[in-house]
Design a protein around this motif. Structure first.
Motif, PDB file in Angstrom:
ATOM      1  N   LEU A 109       0.272   8.463  -0.920  1.00  0.00           N
ATOM      2  CA  LEU A 109       1.365   8.600  -2.480  1.00  0.00           C
ATOM      3  C   LEU A 109       2.066   8.743  -2.167  1.00  0.00           C
ATOM      4  O   LEU A 109       3.284   8.400  -3.147  1.00  0.00           O
ATOM      5  CB  LEU A 109      -0.015   9.825  -3.828  1.00  0.00           C
ATOM      6  N   ILE A 110       2.931   9.604  -1.646  1.00  0.00           N
ATOM      7  CA  ILE A 110       4.179   9.954  -1.574  1.00  0.00           C
ATOM      8  C   ILE A 110       5.194   8.500  -0.886  1.00  0.00           C
ATOM      9  O   ILE A 110       6.180   8.586  -1.509  1.00  0.00           O
ATOM     10  CB  ILE A 110       4.440  11.044  -0.232  1.00  0.00           C
ATOM     11  N   SER A 111       4.318   7.439  -0.466  1.00  0.00           N
ATOM     12  CA  SER A 111       5.276   6.548   0.641  1.00  0.00           C
ATOM     13  C   SER A 111       4.887   5.904  -0.405  1.00  0.00           C
ATOM     14  O   SER A 111       6.469   4.580  -0.934  1.00  0.00           O
ATOM     15  CB  SER A 111       3.972   6.295   2.217  1.00  0.00           C
ATOM     16  N   VAL A 112       3.929   5.465  -1.272  1.00  0.00           N
ATOM     17  CA  VAL A 112       3.649   5.020  -2.660  1.00  0.00           C
ATOM     18  C   VAL A 112       5.471   5.496  -3.793  1.00  0.00           C
ATOM     19  O   VAL A 112       5.997   3.925  -3.733  1.00  0.00           O
ATOM     20  CB  VAL A 112       2.579   4.090  -2.898  1.00  0.00           C
ATOM     21  N   HIS A 113       4.946   5.878  -3.780  1.00  0.00           N
ATOM     22  CA  HIS A 113       6.305   6.829  -4.637  1.00  0.00           C
ATOM     23  C   HIS A 113       7.790   5.895  -4.368  1.00  0.00           C
ATOM     24  O   HIS A 113       8.439   5.547  -4.858  1.00  0.00           O
ATOM     25  CB  HIS A 113       5.647   8.144  -4.949  1.00  0.00           C
ATOM     26  N   HIS A 114       7.714   5.850  -3.005  1.00  0.00           N
ATOM     27  CA  HIS A 114       9.036   6.046  -2.364  1.00  0.00           C
ATOM     28  C   HIS A 114       9.642   4.515  -1.854  1.00  0.00           C
ATOM     29  O   HIS A 114      10.772   3.750  -2.842  1.00  0.00           O
ATOM     30  CB  HIS A 114       9.893   6.863  -0.683  1.00  0.00           C
TER      31      HIS A 114
END
Length: 304
Positions: free
Chosen positions: A176-181
């Motif tokens: 989720l952190i990666s997708v957000h970025h």
């Protein structure tokens, strides 16, 4: 966190299980996109009017630095809200999901988990406005429902039964952190596919993954929204492809191969006869009967 203090991101991947996901066709589609980029040697915009679970989108974000202007769209309101929530409000979403996951893991029996699932499904269907809670519940339901389906009834209410998974990954925090970025460089739309024509730049590649035409009468069991994508919609989509082509841009379209069960059915062969039609092997994993899953052909249609 790396030793230098810089957050190291994993490659983003779809945050939802999604019927019709394109994981199996990624290499074929990537080769086609690479062919355009390597031949033209310039930057391209990328538009995906039916983003779904985003398997191709995330591959594009990982692999292609010559694509800089990215637009995604879907008619499914709840799906688009999930993308937008992760793009803008991912920390609150992760907190909610971690709390839900903790509650779920504390339940000991299948019956308790099913009761929890059905209660959360009812709450999800009762929330009529856009909220972080609704997106968190969508992710919970997606990871715990039968086969990861997204299906609604005629009133637009989610109605997929419980899936009986022992320990589903409800909160994949790192992803989720990666997708957000990666979503920071993406424009997210919620509307009819036709509206994405307004976002064409001079050099644009479209990847089109519409609701597939049923390959036999009994296979039309899933509805992703209250809108039915029938043959008239398939014809309207072909006219949309004609407009992309007329403007000098590129499209890659995937769809079912109706010849799998009826070799005399020329619906797509006739509809797209002026374009390139390639039949590729794919595996269907969504049938409830294991012996009905297996390898079939799908279509990849291009104007190059």
């Amino acid at each position: 966190m790396s030793s230098s203090g810089v957050i190291s991101l994993q490659n983003p991947k779809p945050f939802l299980k999604w019927v019709g996901g394109k994981t199996q066709l990624i290499s074929e589609i990537a080769q086609l996109i690479n062919k355009i980029i390597s031949e033209k040697k310039k930057k391209f915009s990328y538009i995906e009017p039916f983003v779904g679970g985003g398997a191709i989108l995330f591959h594009i974000l990982n692999q292609f630095d010559k694509i800089d202007n990215i637009v995604i769209n879907d008619i499914n309101y709840n799906l688009v809200n999930a993308y937008r929530e992760i793009q803008t409000n991912y920390l609150e979403l992760i907190d909610l999901l971690l709390d839900i996951e903790t509650q779920y893991y504390l339940l000991n029996t299948v019956e308790e988990k099913q009761k929890f699932y059905l209660a959360k499904r009812e709450v999800f269907n009762s929330i009529n406005n856009y909220s972080t809670e609704k997106v968190a519940l969508l992710l919970l339901l997606n990871k715990t429902c039968f086969n990861g389906l997204y299906r609604v009834n005629k009133k637009g209410k989610f109605n997929v039964p419980f899936g009986k998974y022992k320990k589903p990954n409800i909160c994949d925090k790192d992803n989720l952190i990666s997708v957000h970025h990666y979503l920071q460089k993406v424009k997210i739309l919620n509307g009819d596919f036709q509206e994405t024509l307004n976002y064409i730049n001079k050099d644009t590649i479209f990847y089109l993954d519409p609701p597939y035409k049923p390959i036999k009468l009994t296979s039309s069991f899933t509805s992703y929204s209250e809108h039915n994508f029938d043959d008239q919609e398939q014809i309207r989509l072909k006219e949309f492809c004609d407009e992309i082509h007329r403007q000098g841009n590129y499209f890659i379209l995937s769809n079912s191969d109706v010849k799998n069960y009826d070799s005399s059915n020329n619906f797509f062969d006739e509809l797209y006869k002026q374009y390139n039609i390639k039949r590729v092997k794919a595996r269907r994993n969504i049938n409830s009967k294991g012996d009905k899953r297996g390898e079939i052909f799908e279509l990849l249609i291009t104007n190059f």
